[in-house]
Design a protein around this motif. Structure first.
Motif, PDB file in Angstrom:
ATOM      1  N   TYR A  86      76.287   0.439 100.006  1.00  0.00           N
ATOM      2  CA  TYR A  86      77.421   0.092  99.163  1.00  0.00           C
ATOM      3  C   TYR A  86      78.219   1.329  98.788  1.00  0.00           C
ATOM      4  O   TYR A  86      79.183   1.248  98.048  1.00  0.00           O
ATOM      5  N   LEU A  87      77.827   2.494  99.293  1.00  0.00           N
ATOM      6  CA  LEU A  87      78.500   3.751  98.984  1.00  0.00           C
ATOM      7  C   LEU A  87      79.604   4.021 100.002  1.00  0.00           C
ATOM      8  O   LEU A  87      79.498   3.611 101.157  1.00  0.00           O
ATOM      9  N   SER A  88      80.634   4.753  99.574  1.00  0.00           N
ATOM     10  CA  SER A  88      81.655   5.193 100.517  1.00  0.00           C
ATOM     11  C   SER A  88      81.034   6.211 101.462  1.00  0.00           C
ATOM     12  O   SER A  88      79.967   6.765 101.185  1.00  0.00           O
ATOM     13  N   GLN A  89      81.702   6.469 102.560  1.00  0.00           N
ATOM     14  CA  GLN A  89      81.209   7.442 103.540  1.00  0.00           C
ATOM     15  C   GLN A  89      80.999   8.812 102.895  1.00  0.00           C
ATOM     16  O   GLN A  89      79.975   9.454 103.111  1.00  0.00           O
ATOM     17  N   SER A  90      81.944   9.247 102.069  1.00  0.00           N
ATOM     18  CA  SER A  90      81.814  10.571 101.450  1.00  0.00           C
ATOM     19  C   SER A  90      80.703  10.587 100.396  1.00  0.00           C
ATOM     20  O   SER A  90      79.965  11.562 100.283  1.00  0.00           O
ATOM     21  N   ALA A  91      80.569   9.508  99.626  1.00  0.00           N
ATOM     22  CA  ALA A  91      79.489   9.447  98.628  1.00  0.00           C
ATOM     23  C   ALA A  91      78.126   9.435  99.313  1.00  0.00           C
ATOM     24  O   ALA A  91      77.182  10.090  98.851  1.00  0.00           O
ATOM     25  N   LEU A  92      78.011   8.724 100.416  1.00  0.00           N
ATOM     26  CA  LEU A  92      76.760   8.708 101.167  1.00  0.00           C
ATOM     27  C   LEU A  92      76.458  10.090 101.728  1.00  0.00           C
ATOM     28  O   LEU A  92      75.318  10.556 101.667  1.00  0.00           O
ATOM     29  N   SER A  93      77.464  10.768 102.238  1.00  0.00           N
ATOM     30  CA  SER A  93      77.276  12.106 102.781  1.00  0.00           C
ATOM     31  C   SER A  93      76.774  13.069 101.702  1.00  0.00           C
ATOM     32  O   SER A  93      75.846  13.853 101.937  1.00  0.00           O
ATOM     33  N   ARG A  94      77.338  12.987 100.505  1.00  0.00           N
ATOM     34  CA  ARG A  94      76.874  13.831  99.397  1.00  0.00           C
ATOM     35  C   ARG A  94      75.449  13.471  98.992  1.00  0.00           C
ATOM     36  O   ARG A  94      74.632  14.352  98.696  1.00  0.00           O
TER      37      ARG A  94
END
Length: 128
Positions: A66-74
């Motif tokens: 449910y996370l954005s791509q950038s939030a998942l990357s972080r």
């Protein structure tokens, strides 16, 4: 058939219950294991919903979360820094990145899973 007001009340009740439970879980995971709910959920997806036993492509993981791509990357970067996951480049496609849970990540997941079950089993705290 529910009225519009009843549907909105149901939605608000569901959202309130979810947020109280998520806050309680996030707090317990942080206090007990030093990870956020997002970090735990990332480990959960890697270990329980992956179609591959060892490595999961970041792109596939993003589709499950449910996370954005950038939030998942972080989130994955924090897990990697803590030694709970490893990232490697795909040999066939250098743009692809694989994520693998380490032994330390598996151990953390086992312990934190018990905390999750305890929070879920206790229901939604009244004053959370």
């Amino acid at each position: 058939m529910s009225t519009e007001a009843e549907l909105i009340d149901e939605w608000r009740s569901l959202a309130q219950r979810y947020h109280k439970l998520a806050c309680a879980l996030d707090r317990a995971l942080d206090e007990t294991h030093g990870v956020s709910m997002n970090e735990f959920e990332t480990l959960d997806r890697l270990l329980t919903q992956s179609t591959q036993p060892c490595d999961t492509r970041m792109q596939d993981l993003a589709g499950q979360m449910y996370l954005s791509q950038s939030a998942l990357s972080r989130t994955v970067a924090r897990l990697e820094k803590a030694g709970f996951v490893e990232r490697t480049l795909c040999e066939a496609d250098r743009r692809g990145v694989f994520v693998r849970v380490t032994d330390a990540g598996r151990e953390l997941y086992r312990a934190a899973s018990q905390t999750r079950l305890a929070i879920l089993g206790s229901g939604v705290p009244e004053n959370a």
